[in-house]
Design a protein around this motif. Structure first.
Motif, PDB file in Angstrom:
ATOM      1  N   SER A   1       0.852  -1.193   0.000  1.00 38.93           N
ATOM      2  CA  SER A   1       0.000   0.000   0.000  1.00 38.93           C
ATOM      3  C   SER A   1       0.885   1.239   0.000  1.00 38.93           C
ATOM      4  CB  SER A   1      -0.947   0.011   1.202  1.00 38.93           C
ATOM      5  OG  SER A   1      -0.219   0.178   2.396  1.00 38.93           O
ATOM      6  N   SER A   2       0.350   2.326  -0.585  1.00 37.94           N
ATOM      7  CA  SER A   2       1.137   3.558  -0.651  1.00 37.94           C
ATOM      8  C   SER A   2       0.222   4.768  -0.759  1.00 37.94           C
ATOM      9  CB  SER A   2       2.078   3.527  -1.866  1.00 37.94           C
ATOM     10  OG  SER A   2       1.331   3.486  -3.058  1.00 37.94           O
ATOM     11  N   ASP A   3       0.759   5.900  -0.352  1.00 38.79           N
ATOM     12  CA  ASP A   3       0.092   7.191  -0.494  1.00 38.79           C
ATOM     13  C   ASP A   3       1.178   8.188  -0.868  1.00 38.79           C
ATOM     14  OD1 ASP A   3      -1.842   9.260  -0.341  1.00 38.79           O
ATOM     15  OD2 ASP A   3      -1.216   9.706   1.712  1.00 38.79           O
ATOM     16  N   ILE A   4       1.070   8.751  -2.053  1.00 33.14           N
ATOM     17  CA  ILE A   4       2.039   9.752  -2.519  1.00 33.14           C
ATOM     18  C   ILE A   4       1.275  11.040  -2.746  1.00 33.14           C
ATOM     19  CG2 ILE A   4       3.750  10.349  -4.265  1.00 33.14           C
ATOM     20  CD1 ILE A   4       3.884   7.268  -4.841  1.00 33.14           C
ATOM     21  N   HIS A   5       1.617  12.046  -1.962  1.00 37.67           N
ATOM     22  CA  HIS A   5       0.932  13.328  -2.026  1.00 37.67           C
ATOM     23  C   HIS A   5       1.900  14.382  -2.558  1.00 37.67           C
ATOM     24  CE1 HIS A   5      -2.886  15.153  -0.788  1.00 37.67           C
ATOM     25  NE2 HIS A   5      -2.186  16.266  -0.771  1.00 37.67           N
ATOM     26  N   TRP A   6       1.421  15.280  -3.416  1.00 39.98           N
ATOM     27  CA  TRP A   6       2.261  16.341  -3.985  1.00 39.98           C
ATOM     28  C   TRP A   6       1.641  17.715  -3.744  1.00 39.98           C
ATOM     29  CZ3 TRP A   6      -0.147  19.512  -7.434  1.00 39.98           C
ATOM     30  CH2 TRP A   6      -1.261  19.016  -8.098  1.00 39.98           C
ATOM     31  N   TRP A   7       2.512  18.732  -3.763  1.00 40.47           N
ATOM     32  CA  TRP A   7       2.114  20.136  -3.684  1.00 40.47           C
ATOM     33  C   TRP A   7       2.916  20.915  -4.721  1.00 40.47           C
ATOM     34  CZ3 TRP A   7       2.768  16.988   0.425  1.00 40.47           C
ATOM     35  CH2 TRP A   7       1.742  16.922   1.367  1.00 40.47           C
ATOM     36  N   GLY A   8       2.231  21.760  -5.477  1.00 40.97           N
ATOM     37  CA  GLY A   8       2.877  22.674  -6.414  1.00 40.97           C
ATOM     38  C   GLY A   8       2.420  24.083  -6.073  1.00 40.97           C
ATOM     39  N   TYR A   9       3.308  25.065  -6.235  1.00 42.93           N
ATOM     40  CA  TYR A   9       3.033  26.417  -5.735  1.00 42.93           C
ATOM     41  C   TYR A   9       3.070  27.465  -6.840  1.00 42.93           C
ATOM     42  CZ  TYR A   9       4.088  23.926  -1.457  1.00 42.93           C
ATOM     43  OH  TYR A   9       4.084  23.002  -0.430  1.00 42.93           O
ATOM     44  N   LYS A  10       2.164  28.432  -6.700  1.00 42.09           N
ATOM     45  CA  LYS A  10       2.145  29.596  -7.587  1.00 42.09           C
ATOM     46  C   LYS A  10       2.628  30.802  -6.771  1.00 42.09           C
ATOM     47  CE  LYS A  10      -2.237  28.959  -7.961  1.00 42.09           C
ATOM     48  NZ  LYS A  10      -3.645  29.153  -8.180  1.00 42.09           N
ATOM     49  N   VAL A  11       3.308  31.699  -7.356  1.00 46.38           N
ATOM     50  CA  VAL A  11       3.746  32.972  -6.788  1.00 46.38           C
ATOM     51  C   VAL A  11       4.511  32.803  -5.469  1.00 46.38           C
ATOM     52  CG1 VAL A  11       3.099  35.323  -6.162  1.00 46.38           C
ATOM     53  CG2 VAL A  11       1.812  34.126  -7.938  1.00 46.38           C
ATOM     54  N   ALA A  12       3.886  32.228  -4.455  1.00 44.08           N
ATOM     55  CA  ALA A  12       4.537  32.063  -3.152  1.00 44.08           C
ATOM     56  C   ALA A  12       4.331  30.628  -2.682  1.00 44.08           C
ATOM     57  CB  ALA A  12       3.954  33.027  -2.136  1.00 44.08           C
ATOM     58  N   LYS A  13       5.234  30.141  -1.844  1.00 44.34           N
ATOM     59  CA  LYS A  13       5.127  28.777  -1.330  1.00 44.34           C
ATOM     60  C   LYS A  13       4.248  28.791  -0.079  1.00 44.34           C
ATOM     61  CE  LYS A  13       7.919  24.703  -0.642  1.00 44.34           C
ATOM     62  NZ  LYS A  13       9.233  24.099  -0.641  1.00 44.34           N
ATOM     63  N   THR A  14       2.940  28.969  -0.316  1.00 47.86           N
ATOM     64  CA  THR A  14       1.967  28.998   0.774  1.00 47.86           C
ATOM     65  C   THR A  14       0.774  28.122   0.396  1.00 47.86           C
ATOM     66  OG1 THR A  14       0.697  30.847  -0.123  1.00 47.86           O
ATOM     67  CG2 THR A  14       2.565  31.403   1.320  1.00 47.86           C
ATOM     68  N   GLU A  15      -0.010  27.745   1.384  1.00 48.61           N
ATOM     69  CA  GLU A  15      -1.203  26.933   1.141  1.00 48.61           C
ATOM     70  C   GLU A  15      -2.208  27.673   0.259  1.00 48.61           C
ATOM     71  OE1 GLU A  15      -4.098  24.727   4.005  1.00 48.61           O
ATOM     72  OE2 GLU A  15      -2.031  24.404   4.697  1.00 48.61           O
ATOM     73  N   ALA A  16      -2.300  28.983   0.443  1.00 47.28           N
ATOM     74  CA  ALA A  16      -3.255  29.785  -0.325  1.00 47.28           C
ATOM     75  C   ALA A  16      -2.857  29.911  -1.793  1.00 47.28           C
ATOM     76  CB  ALA A  16      -3.381  31.178   0.295  1.00 47.28           C
ATOM     77  N   SER A  17      -1.599  29.664  -2.088  1.00 52.97           N
ATOM     78  CA  SER A  17      -1.103  29.801  -3.452  1.00 52.97           C
ATOM     79  C   SER A  17      -0.558  28.462  -3.951  1.00 52.97           C
ATOM     80  CB  SER A  17      -0.005  30.865  -3.484  1.00 52.97           C
ATOM     81  OG  SER A  17       0.508  30.993  -4.779  1.00 52.97           O
ATOM     82  N   SER A  18      -1.359  27.396  -3.800  1.00 54.79           N
ATOM     83  CA  SER A  18      -0.856  26.079  -4.193  1.00 54.79           C
ATOM     84  C   SER A  18      -1.956  25.189  -4.749  1.00 54.79           C
ATOM     85  CB  SER A  18      -0.221  25.392  -2.983  1.00 54.79           C
ATOM     86  OG  SER A  18      -1.207  25.018  -2.043  1.00 54.79           O
ATOM     87  N   HIS A  19      -1.517  24.130  -5.387  1.00 51.24           N
ATOM     88  CA  HIS A  19      -2.371  23.020  -5.771  1.00 51.24           C
ATOM     89  C   HIS A  19      -1.779  21.794  -5.101  1.00 51.24           C
ATOM     90  CE1 HIS A  19      -4.856  25.081  -8.656  1.00 51.24           C
ATOM     91  NE2 HIS A  19      -3.800  25.518  -9.321  1.00 51.24           N
ATOM     92  N   ASN A  20      -2.603  20.812  -4.813  1.00 49.55           N
ATOM     93  CA  ASN A  20      -2.093  19.579  -4.235  1.00 49.55           C
ATOM     94  C   ASN A  20      -2.912  18.406  -4.712  1.00 49.55           C
ATOM     95  OD1 ASN A  20      -4.104  18.645  -1.991  1.00 49.55           O
ATOM     96  ND2 ASN A  20      -3.946  20.870  -1.785  1.00 49.55           N
ATOM     97  N   GLY A  21      -2.314  17.231  -4.602  1.00 48.42           N
ATOM     98  CA  GLY A  21      -3.023  16.042  -5.037  1.00 48.42           C
ATOM     99  C   GLY A  21      -2.214  14.789  -4.808  1.00 48.42           C
ATOM    100  N   THR A  22      -2.508  13.766  -5.606  1.00 50.61           N
ATOM    101  CA  THR A  22      -1.887  12.460  -5.424  1.00 50.61           C
ATOM    102  C   THR A  22      -1.348  11.921  -6.744  1.00 50.61           C
ATOM    103  OG1 THR A  22      -3.998  11.348  -5.775  1.00 50.61           O
ATOM    104  CG2 THR A  22      -3.390  11.845  -3.486  1.00 50.61           C
TER     105      THR A  22
END
Length: 188
Positions: free
Chosen positions: A24-45
Motif C-alpha cells: 500500500s502507498s500514499d504519494i501526495h504532492w504540492w505545487g506552488y504559484k507565486v509564493a510557497k503557501t497553502e493559499a497559493s498552491s495546488h495539491n493532489g496524489t
C-alpha cells in the motif's frame, strides 16, 4: 584474486538480502504559484504502479518505485477546474505523460539522520521526463511482524532540474520551482 574475492562477498551479501513488495502507498504532492503557501498552491496524489524494497535484516539497502504519472490528480479543485488542471499537468507544459507515462525512484542507501522526528535519511535517484537526479528525504522507518512501514517528511525537489517547465516563459515565472512530496508506504 582480490577482485574475485570482493565479487563473492558482494554476491553473498545480495543472496542474504530479502525483497519486500509494496502493498500500500500514499504519494501526495504540492505545487506552488507565486509564493510557497497553502493559499497559493495546488495539491493532489500520484499512484504507485509498483515498488519493492530490498532488506538485509531490518535495514533497507535498496529499492525501486515506479510512479504512474498518468494518475496525477489534483485534490484541491473539483469539477471542471480539476479536470482542466489534471489534463494540463499531463501535457508537455509539465509532465508530458504521453511520452513519459512513468517516473521512478531508486533507493541507493539509507543513513541515520539527526532529526529526532524523522531519524533516517533515504538517499536515491529520481527519474522524471527521462532525467535522473539525486533526491533525498527524511523518513520514519519501522518493521513490525514482517511489515515494513516508511513515511517521509514533506520534501522538495526542483522541477526545472527535470525539464518540468511551463513552456511559456512568463507563466513559468509565476510558478515556484519547488514541488513538494510526502510518501507513505507499507511493504511485505
Amino acid at each position: 584474486m582480490k577482485k574475485l574475492f570482493l565479487s563473492f562477498i558482494f554476491i553473498g551479501s545480495l543472496m542474504s538480502a530479502q525483497t519486500k513488495k509494496v502493498s500500500s502507498s500514499d504519494i501526495h504532492w504540492w505545487g506552488y504559484k507565486v509564493a510557497k503557501t497553502e493559499a497559493s498552491s495546488h495539491n493532489g496524489t500520484i499512484n504507485l504502479k509498483s515498488g519493492s524494497v530490498i532488506m538485509k535484516g531490518n535495514n533497507i539497502i535498496g529499492g525501486t518505485f515506479l510512479l504512474d504519472m498518468t494518475s496525477i490528480n489534483s485534490e484541491d479543485l473539483t469539477g471542471e477546474y480539476q479536470t482542466k488542471l489534471n489534463n494540463h499537468l499531463k501535457t508537455g507544459d509539465f509532465f508530458e505523460v504521453e511520452k513519459f507515462p512513468t517516473a521512478s525512484y531508486t533507493i541507493t542507501s539509507v543513513v541515520k539522520n539527526n532529526n529526532k522526528t524523522f531519524p533516517f535519511l533515504v538517499k536515491g535517484n529520481l527519474t522524471a521526463k527521462g532525467v535522473t537526479k539525486p533526491v533525498n528525504f527524511p523518513a520514519i522507518i519501522g518493521m513490525n511482524k514482517g511489515l515494513l512501514t516508511l513515511k517521509s517528511d514533506k520534501f522538495s525537489f526542483n522541477r526545472q532540474d527535470f525539464g518540468i517547465a511551463y513552456q511559456i516563459t512568463m507563466k513559468d515565472v509565476f510558478i515556484k520551482d519547488d514541488i513538494d512530496l510526502q510518501i507513505s508506504l507499507q511493504a511485505k
